[in-house]
Design an enzyme around this catalytic site. Structure first.
Site, PDB file in Angstrom:
ATOM      1  N   GLU A   1      19.825  48.790  69.793  1.00  0.00           N
ATOM      2  CA  GLU A   1      18.981  49.910  70.342  1.00  0.00           C
ATOM      3  C   GLU A   1      19.120  50.223  71.610  1.00  0.00           C
ATOM      4  O   GLU A   1      18.544  50.984  72.368  1.00  0.00           O
ATOM      5  CB  GLU A   1      18.016  50.261  69.457  1.00  0.00           C
ATOM      6  CG  GLU A   1      17.099  51.253  69.827  1.00  0.00           C
ATOM      7  CD  GLU A   1      15.783  50.636  68.492  1.00  0.00           C
ATOM      8  OE1 GLU A   1      15.778  49.983  67.778  1.00  0.00           O
ATOM      9  OE2 GLU A   1      15.678  51.993  68.406  1.00  0.00           O
TER      10      GLU A   1
ATOM     11  N   GLU B   1      13.786  52.386  58.028  1.00  0.00           N
ATOM     12  CA  GLU B   1      13.241  54.171  58.997  1.00  0.00           C
ATOM     13  C   GLU B   1      14.960  55.073  58.730  1.00  0.00           C
ATOM     14  O   GLU B   1      14.905  55.139  57.651  1.00  0.00           O
ATOM     15  CB  GLU B   1      13.908  53.991  60.250  1.00  0.00           C
ATOM     16  CG  GLU B   1      13.164  54.658  61.283  1.00  0.00           C
ATOM     17  CD  GLU B   1      13.176  54.365  62.842  1.00  0.00           C
ATOM     18  OE1 GLU B   1      12.055  53.657  62.698  1.00  0.00           O
ATOM     19  OE2 GLU B   1      12.684  55.068  64.103  1.00  0.00           O
TER      20      GLU B   1
HETATM   21  C1  BGC Z   1      14.762  55.465  66.048  1.00  0.00           C
HETATM   22  C2  BGC Z   1      14.745  55.867  67.741  1.00  0.00           C
HETATM   23  C3  BGC Z   1      14.685  57.811  67.699  1.00  0.00           C
HETATM   24  C4  BGC Z   1      13.403  57.295  68.684  1.00  0.00           C
HETATM   25  C5  BGC Z   1      13.064  58.480  68.325  1.00  0.00           C
HETATM   26  C6  BGC Z   1      13.321  54.867  66.818  1.00  0.00           C
HETATM   27  O1  BGC Z   1      12.335  55.034  65.918  1.00  0.00           O
HETATM   28  O2  BGC Z   1      15.427  54.544  66.046  1.00  0.00           O
HETATM   29  O3  BGC Z   1      16.589  56.423  67.189  1.00  0.00           O
HETATM   30  O4  BGC Z   1      15.772  58.910  68.088  1.00  0.00           O
HETATM   31  O5  BGC Z   1      12.571  56.193  67.794  1.00  0.00           O
HETATM   32  O6  BGC Z   1      11.406  58.645  68.845  1.00  0.00           O
END
Ligand code: BGC
Length: 871
Positions: A731, A457
Site C-alpha cells: 500500500e 477494511e
Molecule cells: C484504502 C485505500 C483507499 C483510501 C482512501 C484506504 O484506507 O485502503 O486504498 O483508497 O483509504 O481514503
C-alpha cells in the site's frame, strides 16, 4: 476445444459458465483458429437441436428466438464447411423473477455481539412421493441465494466448489443467485439438501474504521428453489420444508476468523438416512419482504484456485509452529491434525514478520485467528468456510504432535477469472514486480475489487480500481466482476446522490463526499472496459451513472470547470506525505480534482458520440473545454510551469493533455525531467501520479527516465519492496522500512494493487503490446527497449486470440517478433522510427541495428541509436 474454434463465451463473460443467465438473447463471442466468412451455431436440448448461420465471431447477435426463463441448451459452433463442431458450452436462462420459494431462516434477529455461529439447514424430498423416478427426470435445477454466506450439499456431497456465495453486492438493491445442475446428485427415493449459513457481509462485521455489524439486516436466511423437469415435459417445483440445527462452526467472521468444534459435527447430516427429528423448524420470511432485485451473477464465483505448501516450517520457542508459504495470498489454511478429541488448536495469520513476531498490527481489528477443536478421528481435515485472511505466514498454536508433510497447506481463494496477460523480461526485479501485481490482483478480486485482503477494511474503494482498471483488464478476464460492481456503483450513486468512496457503500464514519479520482471511477472504469473489448454495451449500461457524475462535478464547480472546494484525497500516499496523514500530498488536491474533471468530461464527450447522442457530446465537450481553460488559468503559467511543481501535477497535465500549446508542454516536459532526475529517480508520486508517471516521461521524450524510475531499488521506488522480498504490491512505498520494521502509520497493508498499475506500462510500452483500436481489432507492436534490458515479451489473449510481442537485443541487433491473431491486423513500430510496418495475421520477425549510446557513468543506459531496418 477442437482445432477450429477455441473458447466460446456469452456477452463479456469470458471463461464463465452460461448456466443460469439473465439475458434472453446473449451475444456470442468465440475465437476461430482459421478465418471463415460464416459460422454455424447449433443449440441442442432434450427435444432436438436448432441451427443458425452467423457472420463474424465477436459479439454476434443471438441467432435463435429469445430464451424464456429456464430455456436453453448446449451450444456449439463450427466454421461453415467444416465437419467438426467446437466443444460445447451450456447456455440456459435462470428463472428471472419466477421465484415461488420464500426465504427460510434459522436466525431472524442477530444476537447483539459477534462473531456469531453458522447454522445448518436441512430439507428432504422423496421422488416417489412426487410420483416420479430418477430416470424420469431430464433436468433438475436448484436456484439459490442467501442473506449471509452459504454452501450447499446434496445427499452428503458438496454441490459446487463456490466459496463465500453469493458474494458481496449492494444487497439493498441487488442479490445474486446461482443456478446449479442437481441432476448428477439426485437419486431415487429420498433426497436431502443441506446448507451451511453464516453472517458474511450481510450481517457480519464489515466496513471502515472498525466496521459495523448487521449492515444489511439482522436476519440470516436462505432462498432456494428446486425444479425438476420430467421426460414428459412436466416441471415440478419441489415443496421444501426446512429445519435447522447448530453447526460445528460456533463463530465465523470475515475479519475475525472461524471457530470450528469438530466434536459437534452431526455426521451424515446432509445424507438421507440421518435422523433430523430433533431439528428446529426454520422460520419463513416472505420473499416479498426483500425489495431488491434477485439477479444472475455477471462473474465467476469465488473459488479455491491454488494450493501452496509451506516453504519453511519452524518450531518457535513458545511452542508454536511457524509456516512461511513464500507468497502473500488471500485464503485460508487447510489442516489435517491428529489430536485427541477436544484438543483445541489455533491458527494465526500475518503478512510479515516484525521483530521475530507475526506482524499483526496492520490487521487492526481483523483478528484473523481460526480455532479448531479436534474430533479425535484419524482422518480429520478442516479448512474454514466463512472467513478469509490475507497472509504469507501462519503460526499453529497448540498443534498436536509433530507436523508432517501435507498436514497444513494454504488455500488461495479469490474470484475465478481466466488469466489473459503475461509479461517477462531479462530483468528479474521487473519480473518479480509483475508477479507481485498479478498476486495483488488475485488477492483483491474476492468477489468485488477490494483495496486489501487482510485488515478490517477489504472494501471496494473506487479510486483503487479506477487507477488499476487498465492493468486488471490486461491481466485477467475481469469484465464480469467489474460489470457487476459498476451496477452496484450506479445503484449506490443514485441513492446517495454521488459516487461513494467505496462500493458497496457502508455508512461507517468515513467522510463520504464527491471525491476526484475516486468518484471518477464511474466514468473511467466503463471506458477502460470499452477500450479493452470494444463493446459499447457497458457504456450504454453505465451512461446515466457516468453522466450523473460529470454533471454533479460540473455543478460543484459552479459551472466554471474549476473544482476548488470540498473533501479530496488528492495524490493519496505521496511518499512525502506524513505516515499518519497520507492525503497531505505535495500536489495541490484541487489541481488533481480539476484535471480529473477534464478527463472524465472528455471521456463522456466521446461516449456520447459513440452511443449516438450528439447533443450530449456537445454538452460534455463544452464542459471539458471549460474545465481545461479553468485548469490552465489557475494552474499553468504562460510559459508552462505547473502549480505545485511536482511530478504528479506535471504528469497529469501532460497525460491528460491540459496545456494550451506545444511550447508550454515542452517547457513542462523539461521541468518534469528535471524534477524526476533531481529526485534521484526515486518515486515522488502517489495514487494519482504513479499510474501515469512513466507515460508522462515518454510524452516528455525520455523513455530512459522511465527506465531509471522503473529500475530504481532505493526507497521510494517500485523495486524497493521487491528488494525487501515482497511478493505482492504494498500500500505504501515503505510499508516495511529498511530496518524491517512496519511503517508506523495506522494504515499499512502489504497487499494493495493500486501502485501496481504500472504493470500496464510494462506490457504496453516496455514490451510494446497495445491495442490500436478499442477491442484489439488492430494491434500496435511498439517496444521501447532500454534500461539495460536484453529482452522483454508480452502476451495478451485478445477477444480474437493471442497477440504477442518479444524483443531481444543481441550483438548490436534488435529483433522484434510479433504474433497477430486471425481477424486482426497490426503495425510494428521500430523504436524511434516514424515508419510503421503493417502486418497481417501470423508470426512476424523484424531486425534492426541497435546500439546504446556510449556509456555515461551517471546514466549508464541513457539513449540509443538505430540504423535503417532490415525487415
Ligand atoms: C484504502 C485505500 C483507499 C483510501 C482512501 C484506504 O484506507 O485502503 O486504498 O483508497 O483509504 O481514503
Amino acid at each position: 476445444m477442437s482445432s477450429t474454434i477455441t473458447a466460446i463465451w456469452l456477452e463479456n463473460r469470458r471463461g464463465i459458465d452460461g448456466l443460469g443467465i439473465d439475458e434472453p438473447a446473449p451475444r456470442l463471442s468465440f475465437i476461430p483458429n482459421i478465418p471463415s466468412d460464416a459460422y454455424e451455431v447449433r443449440l441442442a436440448d432434450d427435444s432436438g437441436s436448432v441451427l443458425a448461420a452467423v457472420r463474424g465471431s465477436r459479439l454476434v447477435d443471438w441467432p435463435f428466438p429469445p430464451l424464456e426463463p429456464r430455456e436453453g441448451g448446449i451450444l456449439s459452433i463450427r466454421p461453415v464447411g467444416q465437419e467438426l463442431w467446437s466443444d460445447p458450452i451450456r447456455v440456459e436462462r435462470g428463472i428471472g423473477d419466477m421465484w415461488s420459494a420464500d426465504f427460510v431462516s434459522p436466525s431472524i434477529s442477530a444476537p447483539t455481539t459477534g462473531p456469531r455461529p453458522a447454522f445448518l439447514l436441512r430439507t428432504s424430498f422423496d421422488l416417489a412421493a412426487l410420483g416420479i423416478e430418477r430416470s424420469d427426470i431430464v433436468r433438475a435445477r436448484m436456484y439459490s441465494t442467501a442473506h449471509g454466506v452459504y454452501e450447499l450439499e446434496t445427499n452428503g456431497d458438496a454441490v459446487t466448489d463456490d466459496r463465500l456465495a453469493p458474494g458481496w453486492s449492494s444487497y439493498r438493491h441487488r442479490l445474486r443467485y446461482r443456478t446449479h445442475d442437481l441432476l448428477p446428485l439426485l437419486r431415487d427415493g429420498d433426497n436431502v439438501i443441506g446448507a451451511w449459513l453464516a453472517d458474511g457481509w450481510y450481517r457480519g462485521h464489515i466496513g471502515f474504521d472498525g466496521g459495523l455489524w448487521d449492515v444489511y439486516g439482522s436476519d440470516l436466511a436462505l432462498l432456494l428453489q428446486i425444479e425438476l423437469t420430467t421426460r414428459a415435459g412436466q416441471v415440478i417445483t419441489v415443496p421444501l420444508d426446512w429445519t435447522w440445527h447448530a453447526s460445528p462452526i460456533t463463530a465465523a467472521g470475515l475479519y475475525e476468523g472461524e471457530t470450528y468444534d469438530a466434536t459437534l459435527m452431526p455426521d451424515g447430516w446432509s445424507a438421507p438416512q440421518f435422523d433430523a427429528s430433533t431439528w428446529t423448524h426454520a422460520e419463513v420470511l416472505p420473499r416479498a419482504s426483500f425489495t431488491g432485485r434477485i439477479e444472475a451473477p455477471t462473474a465467476g464465483p469465488v473459488r479455491l484456485t491454488e494450493t501452496l505448501s509451506p516453504k519453511t516450517v519452524e518450531r518457535m520457542p513458545n511452542g508454536r509452529i511457524r509456516l512461511d508459504f513464500g507468497q502473500n495470498i488471500s485464503g485460508v489454511l487447510r489442516i489435517r491434525p491428529r489430536g485427541p478429541r477436544g484438543h483445541e488448536l489455533r491458527l494465526h495469520h500475518a503478512e510479515v514478520i516484525e521483530n521475530g513476531q507475526l506482524g499483526t498490527r496492520p490487521l487492526r481489528g481483523a483478528t484473523s485467528v481460526d480455532t479448531y477443536i479436534c474430533s479425535g478421528r484419524p482422518d480429520e481435515e478442516y479448512a474454514p468456510r466463512f472467513t478469509i485472511h490475507g497472509f504469507q505466514y501462519a503460526e499453529l498454536e497448540n498443534w498436536p504432535g509433530d507436523l508432517s508433510a501435507g498436514d497444513v497447506e494454504a488455500l488461495v481463494i479469490h474470484t475465478h477469472m481466466d488469466r489473459t496477460g503475461w509479461f517477462k523480461s531479462s530483468h528479474e526485479g521487473l519480473n518479480q514486480l509483475h508477479s507481485n501485481v498479478v498476486w495483488s490482483m488475485r488477492d483483491n478480486f474476492v468477489d468485488i475489487p477490494t483495496d486489501c485482503p487482510q485488515r478490517d477494511e477489504r472494501v471496494g474503494w473506487t479510486g483503487d480500481i479506477q487507477v488499476f482498471a487498465p492493468t486488471a483488464l490486461r491481466l485477467f478476464a475481469a469484465h464480469g466482476t467489474l460489470t457487476g460492481w459498476l451496477r452496484d456503483l450506479a445503484l449506490e450513486q443514485a441513492e446517495i446522490g454521488f459516487v461513494p468512496q467505496f462500493v458497496p457503500w457502508v455508512e461507517c464514519g468515513f467522510p463520504n463526499f464527491p471525491t476526484a479520482a475516486w468518484g471518477d471511477a464511474a466514468v473511467i472504469v466503463p471506458w477502460e472496459m470499452y477500450l479493452n473489448d470494444g463493446d459499447t454495451t457497458i457504456l450504454e449500461q453505465q451512461y446515466d451513472s457516468m453522466r450523473a457524475w460529470v454533471d454533479l462535478v460540473d455543478g460543484l464547480t459552479g459551472h466554471t470547470g474549476l473544482w476548488s472546494s470540498g473533501f479530496q484525497l488528492g495524490d493519496w500516499l505521496d511518499p512525502q506525505a506524513p505516515p499518519d496523514s497520507p492525503g497531505d500530498s505535495h500536489t495541490d488536491r484541487y489541481l488533481v480534482a480539476t484535471a480529473y474533471h477534464v478527463k472524465t468530461a472528455r471521456i463522456l464527450e466521446k461516449t456520447a458520440s459513440l452511443l449516438g447522442h450528439p447533443d450530449d457530446a456537445v454538452t460534455y465537450g463544452a464542459i471539458a473545454d471549460r474545465a481545461t481553460t479553468a485548469f490552465q488559468t489557475e494552474y499553468i503559467s504562460p510559459s508552462g510551469r505547473v502549480v505545485s511543481d511536482t511530478a504528479t501535477s506535471i504528469a497529469v497535465a501532460l497525460v491528460f493533455d491540459l496545456f494550451a500549446d506545444a511550447d508550454q508542454a515542452e517547457r513542462a516536459a523539461e521541468r518534469l525531467l528535471h524534477l524526476v532526475g533531481t529526485a534521484g529517480f526515486h518515486i515522488s508520486t502517489g495514487f494519482v501520479g504513479t499510474p501515469i508517471i512513466c507515460d508522462a516521461l515518454v510524452v516528455a521524450g525520455s523513455m530512459d527516465y522511465a527506465y531509471h524510475l522503473l529500475l530504481q531499488e532505493g526507497l521510494p521506488s517500485w523495486l524497493y519492496p521487491v528488494s525487501m522480498g515482497a511478493t505482492t504490491i504494498w500500500e505504501r512505498w515503505d510499508s516495511m522500512l529498511p530496518d524491517g520494521s512496519i511503517n508506523p502509520g495506522d494504515m499499512t497493508s502489504f497487499n494493495h494493487y493500486a501502485l501496481g498499475a504500472v504493470a500496464d506500462f510494462l506490457h504496453r510500452v516496455v514490451a510494446g503490446l497495445s491495442a490500436d483500436a478499442p477491442g484489439w481489432s488492430s494491434i500496435r507492436f511498439a517496444p521501447l527497449p532500454g534500461g539495460g534490458l536484453t529482452y522483454a515479451s508480452a502476451r495478451y489473449d485478445t477477444p480474437f486470440g493471442t497477440a504477442a510481442v518479444a524483443w531481444r537485443r543481441e550483438g548490436g541487433m534488435l529483433t522484434i517478433e510479433a504474433t497477430v491473431p486471425v481477424g486482426t491486423q497490426g503495425v510494428i513500430v521500430l523504436p524511434g522510427d516514424r515508419d510503421q510496418i503493417e502486418v497481417g495475421p501470423g508470426e512476424h520477425r523484424v531486425q534492426t541495428v541497435y546500439r546504446p549510446t556510449d556509456e555515461d557513468p551517471e546514466m549508464p543506459f541513457l539513449g540509443w541509436r538505430r540504423e535503417p531496418a532490415t525487415a
